[in-house]
Design an enzyme around this catalytic site. Structure first.
Site, PDB file in Angstrom:
ATOM      1  N   ARG A  99       0.935  11.753  -5.149  1.00  0.00           N
ATOM      2  CA  ARG A  99      -0.053  10.694  -4.920  1.00  0.00           C
ATOM      3  C   ARG A  99      -1.426  11.070  -5.452  1.00  0.00           C
ATOM      4  NH1 ARG A  99       0.186   7.389  -1.813  1.00  0.00           N
ATOM      5  NH2 ARG A  99      -1.931   7.678  -1.065  1.00  0.00           N
ATOM      6  N   LYS A 149      -4.939  23.927  -2.606  1.00  0.00           N
ATOM      7  CA  LYS A 149      -4.192  22.890  -3.354  1.00  0.00           C
ATOM      8  C   LYS A 149      -5.031  21.629  -3.460  1.00  0.00           C
ATOM      9  CE  LYS A 149      -1.086  20.309  -1.067  1.00  0.00           C
ATOM     10  NZ  LYS A 149      -1.290  18.865  -1.106  1.00  0.00           N
ATOM     11  N   ASN A 150      -5.602  21.193  -2.326  1.00  0.00           N
ATOM     12  CA  ASN A 150      -6.278  19.896  -2.303  1.00  0.00           C
ATOM     13  C   ASN A 150      -7.648  19.929  -2.958  1.00  0.00           C
ATOM     14  OD1 ASN A 150      -4.028  18.900  -1.158  1.00  0.00           O
ATOM     15  ND2 ASN A 150      -4.860  18.704   0.905  1.00  0.00           N
ATOM     16  N   ARG A 185      -0.336   4.812   3.153  1.00  0.00           N
ATOM     17  CA  ARG A 185      -1.356   5.447   2.310  1.00  0.00           C
ATOM     18  C   ARG A 185      -1.846   4.543   1.177  1.00  0.00           C
ATOM     19  NH1 ARG A 185       0.149  11.588   1.528  1.00  0.00           N
ATOM     20  NH2 ARG A 185      -2.091  11.709   1.150  1.00  0.00           N
ATOM     21  N   PRO A 186      -2.439   3.407   1.521  1.00  0.00           N
ATOM     22  CA  PRO A 186      -2.970   2.516   0.482  1.00  0.00           C
ATOM     23  C   PRO A 186      -4.158   3.150  -0.254  1.00  0.00           C
ATOM     24  CG  PRO A 186      -3.658   1.804   2.654  1.00  0.00           C
ATOM     25  CD  PRO A 186      -2.717   2.931   2.872  1.00  0.00           C
ATOM     26  N   VAL A 187      -4.557   2.543  -1.351  1.00  0.00           N
ATOM     27  CA  VAL A 187      -5.715   3.050  -2.114  1.00  0.00           C
ATOM     28  C   VAL A 187      -6.767   1.953  -2.256  1.00  0.00           C
ATOM     29  CG1 VAL A 187      -4.483   4.880  -3.338  1.00  0.00           C
ATOM     30  CG2 VAL A 187      -4.525   2.548  -4.294  1.00  0.00           C
ATOM     31  N   ASP A 188      -6.747   0.996  -1.314  1.00  0.00           N
ATOM     32  CA  ASP A 188      -7.686  -0.129  -1.409  1.00  0.00           C
ATOM     33  C   ASP A 188      -9.151   0.302  -1.395  1.00  0.00           C
ATOM     34  OD1 ASP A 188      -6.944   0.691   1.208  1.00  0.00           O
ATOM     35  OD2 ASP A 188      -7.772  -1.131   2.074  1.00  0.00           O
ATOM     36  N   ASP A 227      -3.704  18.024   8.510  1.00  0.00           N
ATOM     37  CA  ASP A 227      -2.752  18.870   7.772  1.00  0.00           C
ATOM     38  C   ASP A 227      -2.371  20.119   8.547  1.00  0.00           C
ATOM     39  OD1 ASP A 227      -4.178  18.202   4.477  1.00  0.00           O
ATOM     40  OD2 ASP A 227      -2.930  17.015   5.822  1.00  0.00           O
ATOM     41  N   ILE A 281      -5.015  10.137  11.957  1.00  0.00           N
ATOM     42  CA  ILE A 281      -5.238   9.850  10.534  1.00  0.00           C
ATOM     43  C   ILE A 281      -4.050   9.123   9.910  1.00  0.00           C
ATOM     44  CG2 ILE A 281      -5.750  10.876   8.273  1.00  0.00           C
ATOM     45  CD1 ILE A 281      -8.012  11.387  10.238  1.00  0.00           C
ATOM     46  N   ARG A 332       5.662  22.482  -2.840  1.00  0.00           N
ATOM     47  CA  ARG A 332       4.550  21.677  -3.370  1.00  0.00           C
ATOM     48  C   ARG A 332       3.207  22.278  -2.941  1.00  0.00           C
ATOM     49  NH1 ARG A 332       4.872  15.436  -2.392  1.00  0.00           N
ATOM     50  NH2 ARG A 332       2.885  15.820  -3.440  1.00  0.00           N
ATOM     51  N   CYS A 367       4.349   7.330   1.288  1.00  0.00           N
ATOM     52  CA  CYS A 367       5.100   8.595   1.324  1.00  0.00           C
ATOM     53  C   CYS A 367       5.603   8.743   2.752  1.00  0.00           C
ATOM     54  CB  CYS A 367       4.210   9.759   0.903  1.00  0.00           C
ATOM     55  SG  CYS A 367       3.109  10.308   2.177  1.00  0.00           S
TER      56      CYS A 367
HETATM   57  C1  EPZ Z   1      -6.008  13.854   1.379  1.00  0.00           C
HETATM   58  O1  EPZ Z   1      -5.144  12.731   1.228  1.00  0.00           O
HETATM   59  C2  EPZ Z   1      -5.120  15.092   1.338  1.00  0.00           C
HETATM   60  N1  EPZ Z   1      -4.428  15.153   0.048  1.00  0.00           N
HETATM   61  C3  EPZ Z   1      -4.096  15.031   2.465  1.00  0.00           C
HETATM   62  O2  EPZ Z   1      -3.349  16.245   2.442  1.00  0.00           O
HETATM   63  C4  EPZ Z   1      -4.853  14.949   3.797  1.00  0.00           C
HETATM   64  O3  EPZ Z   1      -3.926  14.834   4.856  1.00  0.00           O
HETATM   65  C5  EPZ Z   1      -5.785  13.723   3.777  1.00  0.00           C
HETATM   66  O4  EPZ Z   1      -6.675  13.810   2.647  1.00  0.00           O
HETATM   67  C6  EPZ Z   1      -6.626  13.628   5.039  1.00  0.00           C
HETATM   68  O5  EPZ Z   1      -7.376  14.798   5.184  1.00  0.00           O
HETATM   69  C7  EPZ Z   1      -5.084  15.626  -1.027  1.00  0.00           C
HETATM   70  O6  EPZ Z   1      -6.252  15.992  -0.959  1.00  0.00           O
HETATM   71  C8  EPZ Z   1      -4.310  15.698  -2.306  1.00  0.00           C
HETATM   72  P1  EPZ Z   1      -7.366   9.839   2.867  1.00  0.00           P
HETATM   73  P2  EPZ Z   1      -5.783  11.258   0.960  1.00  0.00           P
HETATM   74  O7  EPZ Z   1      -7.717   8.937   1.738  1.00  0.00           O
HETATM   75  O8  EPZ Z   1      -6.998  11.386   0.117  1.00  0.00           O
HETATM   76  C9  EPZ Z   1      -6.309   5.611   4.833  1.00  0.00           C
HETATM   77  C10 EPZ Z   1      -1.426  17.597   2.435  1.00  0.00           C
HETATM   78  O9  EPZ Z   1      -0.549  17.809   3.290  1.00  0.00           O
HETATM   79  N2  EPZ Z   1      -6.735   5.059   3.539  1.00  0.00           N
HETATM   80  O10 EPZ Z   1      -8.445  10.673   3.494  1.00  0.00           O
HETATM   81  O11 EPZ Z   1      -4.693  10.384   0.470  1.00  0.00           O
HETATM   82  C11 EPZ Z   1      -5.015   6.433   4.706  1.00  0.00           C
HETATM   83  O12 EPZ Z   1      -3.892   5.583   4.812  1.00  0.00           O
HETATM   84  C12 EPZ Z   1      -1.930  16.185   2.201  1.00  0.00           C
HETATM   85  O13 EPZ Z   1      -1.970  18.490   1.732  1.00  0.00           O
HETATM   86  C13 EPZ Z   1      -6.755   3.671   3.368  1.00  0.00           C
HETATM   87  O14 EPZ Z   1      -6.418   2.919   4.273  1.00  0.00           O
HETATM   88  O15 EPZ Z   1      -6.185  10.835   2.428  1.00  0.00           O
HETATM   89  C14 EPZ Z   1      -5.113   7.403   5.847  1.00  0.00           C
HETATM   90  O16 EPZ Z   1      -4.668   6.767   7.024  1.00  0.00           O
HETATM   91  C15 EPZ Z   1      -1.209  15.165   3.080  1.00  0.00           C
HETATM   92  N3  EPZ Z   1      -7.164   3.176   2.173  1.00  0.00           N
HETATM   93  C16 EPZ Z   1      -6.613   7.669   5.968  1.00  0.00           C
HETATM   94  O17 EPZ Z   1      -7.260   6.586   5.287  1.00  0.00           O
HETATM   95  C17 EPZ Z   1      -7.565   3.989   1.138  1.00  0.00           C
HETATM   96  O18 EPZ Z   1      -7.938   3.466   0.067  1.00  0.00           O
HETATM   97  C18 EPZ Z   1      -7.066   8.972   5.328  1.00  0.00           C
HETATM   98  O19 EPZ Z   1      -6.610   8.970   3.994  1.00  0.00           O
HETATM   99  C19 EPZ Z   1      -7.526   5.388   1.331  1.00  0.00           C
HETATM  100  C20 EPZ Z   1      -7.125   5.911   2.541  1.00  0.00           C
END
Ligand code: EPZ
Length: 430
Positions: free
Chosen positions: A101, A22-23, A130-133, A315, A337, A407, A125
């Site tokens: 997201r 999926k991811n 889960r910010p995107v900064d 995950d 995480i 999902r 969520c």
């Molecule tokens: C991906 O989410 C996966 N989703 C998640 O899987 C997975 O848990 C996660 O990576 C970690 O491996 C998809 O690939 C669609 P991150 P993502 O950016 O990209 C912080 C599932 O169950 N962060 O690696 O959103 C964030 O808050 C899902 O399949 C910031 O602070 O994860 C988190 O604490 C759930 N600012 C950490 O980093 C940012 O701009 C990791 O987030 C981005 C992230």
């Protein structure tokens, strides 16, 4: 809303076919926006999130053709042709983004190909804010002008994005994906340091190279991308889903069964295999994938800490916790995480599990038997962990709100029933 009913206690035996990740699919699909030619993805799983991503891309002007259907159990899943010859709309609306997201992953490609994008902020969520900064800062470093208003990210760039040296303060899968896609069409070289190294990132990088991108360091924590003027179409097969694999490996372990998982690869999940082996499960590689044997062993408590790849995946945390609730002895689980990824804990405790949460750590004391109960799914991985607990519990478990499950897991009740589980889906009235 659909519910899933399980009567536990049956050791699973047989084989389960694993689908495409999926991811990986959720980042490979928006990569089609980077070219005006056709990107063909095979081994695509049939999941709600994939449909949501297809709907999002369609409203950007992407035309799609789907053939094959993984419900026939074909090893290659479904094949989807995506053509973004003309992008007719650069807005990703709130009503689609809030459902998933990963919609944020159209931002980098739209900016790189079209010079502008208006993407709803994904919002938080169940498992965290889960910010995107990190995504936005990286794109600004590459020359994008980004403003936030009315809950939307308004981004534009005059001409092409410029290569830059990006150092992520924390490993981010989505941030790495957005930046990697944007960098393929940027002017000059982009270096991404502290890049995520998940197999899904490798899949994206390999697909982009097939489309004509110039990327060095694939599979490492530092990616070097030499931007090109344009990318072309390609055919690419989605990597097997290591989290689906791990989830069904736990299903075999928690029922003390013996199951072969086909269409997957052991090397995608070394950290999960290591933990399951430490807990007493025998995992061996087979021609078709891997075999998980737990019918002649005691499962013992094992400690885990979730970390970015190649560490133990967040995950898989809920699924492993389900296994640990029935292990001999105690286990310490630490979630590093996400800040709120223990919502499965109170539900498992209703089934008789003994779990104590202190901040980001949970102590699980194994019990001889779980007992079936009515439980509530709260998020995708919590959902599957409750089904796994139900497979082991004595009596009947009813898992509510299984729309979370759909999902990320394709035909889960069919796959488990084929291995002997007493499991059925009760269609919701609403
Ligand atoms: C991906 O989410 C996966 N989703 C998640 O899987 C997975 O848990 C996660 O990576 C970690 O491996 C998809 O690939 C669609 P991150 P993502 O950016 O990209 C912080 C599932 O169950 N962060 O690696 O959103 C964030 O808050 C899902 O399949 C910031 O602070 O994860 C988190 O604490 C759930 N600012 C950490 O980093 C940012 O701009 C990791 O987030 C981005 C992230």
């Amino acid at each position: 809303m659909d519910r899933i009913r399980i009567v536990g206690g049956v050791p699973l035996r047989g084989a389960i076919a694993i689908g495409g990740a999926k991811n990986a699919a959720l980042t490979l699909m928006p990569a089609c926006l980077l070219t005006d030619q056709t990107l063909t993805l095979s081994n695509l799983p049939h999941l709600v999130d994939i449909t949501t991503m297809a709907n999002l891309l369609a409203q950007h002007g992407v035309s799609m053709a789907l053939n094959g259907d993984s419900s026939q159990g074909s090893p290659t899943g479904r094949t989807l042709e995506l053509s973004a010859a003309t992008i007719t709309n650069t807005t990703a609306p709130y009503d689609l983004v809030r459902k998933m997201r990963a919609s944020i992953l159209v931002l980098g490609p739209l900016l790189a190909r079209h010079g502008q994008a208006r993407v709803s902020l994904p919002g938080g969520c169940a498992i965290g804010t889960r910010p995107v900064d990190f995504h936005l800062k990286a794109l600004e470093q590459m020359g994008a002008k980004i403003e936030l208003d009315e809950g939307y990210i308004n981004a534009h760039v005059k001409g092409r994005l410029k290569g830059a040296k990006i150092i992520f303060p924390q490993v981010t899968v989505g941030g790495t994906e957005n930046t990697l896609m944007a960098a393929t069409l940027a002017e000059g070289e982009t270096v991404i340091a502290n890049a995520a190294q998940e197999p899904e990132i490798i899949d994206l990088a390999q697909c982009l190279v097939a489309m004509g991108a110039k990327i060095q360091g694939i599979g490492s924590g530092t990616l070097r991308i030499e931007g090109v003027e344009a990318l072309h179409g390609a055919q690419y097969s989605v990597v097997p889903d290591r989290i689906e694999t791990g989830s069904y490996a736990v299903a075999a372990a928690i029922t003390r069964g013996d199951v072969e998982l086909t269409g997957t690869r052991m090397e995608l999940m070394a950290s999960v295999v290591k933990v399951l082996a430490e807990s007493g499960v025998t995992i061996t590689e087979t021609e078709r994938g891997l075999r998980v044997k737990a019918d002649e062993c005691d499962i013992v408590g094992t400690d885990i800490m979730t970390e970015p790849y190649p560490g133990f995946p967040t995950d898989m945390q809920a699924q492993l916790m389900a296994l640990m609730t029935t292990a001999h002895g105690a286990s310490m689980i630490t979630e590093t995480i996400f800040e709120n990824r223990y919502m499965h804990v109170p539900e498992m405790m209703r089934m008789g599990a003994r779990i104590t949460v202190h901040g980001s750590s949970a102590i699980v004391r194994g019990v001889p038997n779980l007992s079936g109960a009515q439980v509530m799914a709260t998020d995708l991985r919590a959902s599957i962990s409750l089904i796994l607990a139900g497979l082991a519990a004595q009596g009947e478990t009813m898992v509510n709100r299984v729309y979370h499950l759909d999902r990320g897991y394709e035909r889960v009740e069919e796959k488990l029933a084929a291995c002997g589980a007493r499991i059925e889906r009760l269609k919701g009235s609403d």
